[in-house]
Design a protein around this motif. Structure first.
Motif, PDB file in Angstrom:
ATOM      1  N   THR A   1       0.844  -1.048   0.058  1.00 44.53           N
ATOM      2  CA  THR A   1      -0.107   0.222   0.019  1.00 44.53           C
ATOM      3  C   THR A   1       0.895   1.249  -0.048  1.00 44.53           C
ATOM      4  N   ARG A   2       1.724   1.292   0.854  1.00 39.56           N
ATOM      5  CA  ARG A   2       2.740   2.518   1.100  1.00 39.56           C
ATOM      6  C   ARG A   2       3.444   2.783  -0.367  1.00 39.56           C
ATOM      7  N   HIS A   3       4.044   1.704  -0.735  1.00 43.60           N
ATOM      8  CA  HIS A   3       5.075   1.723  -2.052  1.00 43.60           C
ATOM      9  C   HIS A   3       4.094   2.030  -3.024  1.00 43.60           C
ATOM     10  N   GLY A   4       2.876   1.775  -3.485  1.00 41.57           N
ATOM     11  CA  GLY A   4       2.243   1.839  -4.475  1.00 41.57           C
ATOM     12  C   GLY A   4       1.290   3.326  -4.469  1.00 41.57           C
TER      13      GLY A   4
ATOM     14  N   GLY B   1      -6.581   5.736 -20.790  1.00 44.76           N
ATOM     15  CA  GLY B   1      -5.688   6.686 -20.515  1.00 44.76           C
ATOM     16  C   GLY B   1      -4.515   6.368 -19.740  1.00 44.76           C
ATOM     17  N   ILE B   2      -4.743   5.077 -19.052  1.00 39.89           N
ATOM     18  CA  ILE B   2      -3.631   4.338 -18.541  1.00 39.89           C
ATOM     19  C   ILE B   2      -2.371   3.740 -19.047  1.00 39.89           C
ATOM     20  N   ARG B   3      -1.041   3.610 -18.322  1.00 43.54           N
ATOM     21  CA  ARG B   3      -0.045   3.082 -19.114  1.00 43.54           C
ATOM     22  C   ARG B   3      -0.123   1.444 -19.498  1.00 43.54           C
ATOM     23  N   ARG B   4      -0.899   0.947 -18.623  1.00 44.04           N
ATOM     24  CA  ARG B   4      -1.280  -0.428 -18.821  1.00 44.04           C
ATOM     25  C   ARG B   4      -0.205  -1.470 -18.262  1.00 44.04           C
ATOM     26  N   PHE B   5       1.202  -1.148 -18.778  1.00 44.53           N
ATOM     27  CA  PHE B   5       2.399  -1.990 -18.462  1.00 44.53           C
ATOM     28  C   PHE B   5       2.778  -1.258 -17.256  1.00 44.53           C
ATOM     29  N   GLY B   6       3.583  -2.282 -16.445  1.00 46.87           N
ATOM     30  CA  GLY B   6       4.460  -1.581 -15.398  1.00 46.87           C
ATOM     31  C   GLY B   6       5.482  -2.532 -15.073  1.00 46.87           C
ATOM     32  N   SER B   7       6.620  -2.228 -14.517  1.00 48.76           N
ATOM     33  CA  SER B   7       7.680  -2.959 -14.084  1.00 48.76           C
ATOM     34  C   SER B   7       8.535  -2.593 -13.012  1.00 48.76           C
ATOM     35  N   CYS B   8       9.268  -3.348 -12.340  1.00 51.68           N
ATOM     36  CA  CYS B   8       9.906  -2.711 -11.302  1.00 51.68           C
ATOM     37  C   CYS B   8      11.094  -3.776 -10.911  1.00 51.68           C
ATOM     38  N   ILE B   9      12.255  -3.352 -10.821  1.00 46.83           N
ATOM     39  CA  ILE B   9      13.078  -4.151 -10.205  1.00 46.83           C
ATOM     40  C   ILE B   9      13.712  -3.638  -9.000  1.00 46.83           C
ATOM     41  N   LEU B  10      13.282  -4.227  -7.802  1.00 50.00           N
ATOM     42  CA  LEU B  10      13.602  -3.671  -6.631  1.00 50.00           C
ATOM     43  C   LEU B  10      14.441  -4.265  -5.606  1.00 50.00           C
ATOM     44  N   PRO B  11      15.405  -3.669  -5.220  1.00 49.99           N
ATOM     45  CA  PRO B  11      16.108  -4.455  -4.172  1.00 49.99           C
ATOM     46  C   PRO B  11      16.002  -4.110  -2.747  1.00 49.99           C
ATOM     47  N   MET B  12      16.342  -5.209  -2.115  1.00 43.09           N
ATOM     48  CA  MET B  12      16.081  -4.933  -0.600  1.00 43.09           C
ATOM     49  C   MET B  12      17.436  -5.623   0.021  1.00 43.09           C
ATOM     50  N   ASP B  13      18.348  -4.701   0.402  1.00 42.75           N
ATOM     51  CA  ASP B  13      19.571  -5.458   0.816  1.00 42.75           C
ATOM     52  C   ASP B  13      20.383  -6.367  -0.185  1.00 42.75           C
TER      53      ASP B  13
ATOM     54  N   ALA C   1       3.900  -3.590  -6.008  1.00 43.88           N
ATOM     55  CA  ALA C   1       3.101  -2.085  -5.951  1.00 43.88           C
ATOM     56  C   ALA C   1       3.747  -1.031  -6.871  1.00 43.88           C
ATOM     57  N   LYS C   2       4.951  -1.061  -7.139  1.00 39.14           N
ATOM     58  CA  LYS C   2       5.680  -0.259  -8.065  1.00 39.14           C
ATOM     59  C   LYS C   2       5.039  -0.338  -9.515  1.00 39.14           C
ATOM     60  N   ALA C   3       5.183  -1.748  -9.719  1.00 42.34           N
ATOM     61  CA  ALA C   3       4.937  -2.054 -11.102  1.00 42.34           C
ATOM     62  C   ALA C   3       3.221  -1.791 -11.283  1.00 42.34           C
ATOM     63  N   LEU C   4       2.402  -2.054 -10.442  1.00 34.08           N
ATOM     64  CA  LEU C   4       0.983  -2.022 -10.662  1.00 34.08           C
ATOM     65  C   LEU C   4       0.809  -0.402 -10.530  1.00 34.08           C
ATOM     66  N   ASP C   5       1.480   0.504  -9.663  1.00 35.40           N
ATOM     67  CA  ASP C   5       1.307   1.928  -9.568  1.00 35.40           C
ATOM     68  C   ASP C   5       1.554   2.449 -11.138  1.00 35.40           C
ATOM     69  N   GLU C   6       2.675   1.810 -11.626  1.00 33.62           N
ATOM     70  CA  GLU C   6       3.005   2.430 -13.059  1.00 33.62           C
ATOM     71  C   GLU C   6       1.896   2.197 -13.976  1.00 33.62           C
ATOM     72  N   ALA C   7       1.706   0.818 -13.906  1.00 32.18           N
ATOM     73  CA  ALA C   7       0.466   0.454 -14.915  1.00 32.18           C
ATOM     74  C   ALA C   7      -0.752   1.200 -14.788  1.00 32.18           C
TER      75      ALA C   7
END
Ligand SMILES: [Mn+2]
Length: 195
Positions: free
Chosen positions: A45-48, A88-100, A172-178
């Motif tokens: 929730t927070r990151h999207g 009007g939405i981007r439809r696609f979204g992607s993210c490569i997310l590092p955590m340590d 979250a980040k990928a969906l937020d973008e999409a």
């Protein structure tokens, strides 16, 4: 247009109430009865930058299976309702997310055609009271009920808590973008004319 959805689902195994806003502030109010799962949905929730309220009364005296799978079904249903006609939405979204040390790839296409691709392994059976095998079931349920093509791939594994958290945050980040608007897209981004 306010892009939000409330979904309620009651079975003999779970009673779930969920409210999702796509254009939120990252505010979450989550109580599923599975602490680690709450922590994951909170990160999502927070990151999207969504707002998400979830209440689950599940049969956790059995195990966490129905609670997590059914929450995925309800979240996916809410995503589908909230995105509406996808104009009007981007439809696609992607993210490569590092955590340590861990690195997780997530890619989504709000195509209307459900597809789920999973390339991940956990070395621990549980994180708190949450079974790590249920993370796959959760994302599968989300992808199928929302009509989303969802790929999750662990590029570098490590600490199981980090891997799980990186999955939920990259999703979250990928969906937020999409779901975000692109001013160049005036209708639905498809040569078919609909998604
Ligand atoms: Mn954490």
């Amino acid at each position: 247009m306010i892009r939000e959805a409330s979904v309620e689902r009651n079975t003999k195994e779970t009673e779930i109430k969920l409210k999702l806003a796509l254009d939120g502030k990252g505010y979450s109010d989550i109580a599923t009865g599975v602490g680690f799962f709450d922590h994951m949905l909170d990160g999502f929730t927070r990151h999207g930058f969504f707002d998400l309220c979830v209440r689950v009364h599940g049969d956790i005296q059995v195990d966490d299976h129905h609670t997590i799978e059914d929450t995925g079904i309800v979240l996916g249903t809410a995503i589908k309702k909230a995105v509406g006609d996808k104009k009007g939405i981007r439809r696609f979204g992607s993210c490569i997310l590092p955590m340590d040390e861990s690195l997780v790839l997530c890619a989504v296409d709000l195509s209307g055609r459900p597809y789920f691709s999973w390339d991940a392994e956990f070395t621990a059976e549980k994180l708190g009271t949450m079974s790590t095998e249920m993370i796959k079931e959760f994302f599968y349920a989300v992808s199928y009920t929302s009509g989303m093509n969802l790929h999750i791939k662990v590029l570098t594994g490590g600490n199981n808590h980090h891997v799980a958290e990186a999955m939920f945050k990259s999703f979250a980040k990928a969906l937020d973008e999409a779901v975000s608007y692109d001013p160049r897209i005036t209708d639905v981004l498809s040569t078919k004319g609909s998604l």
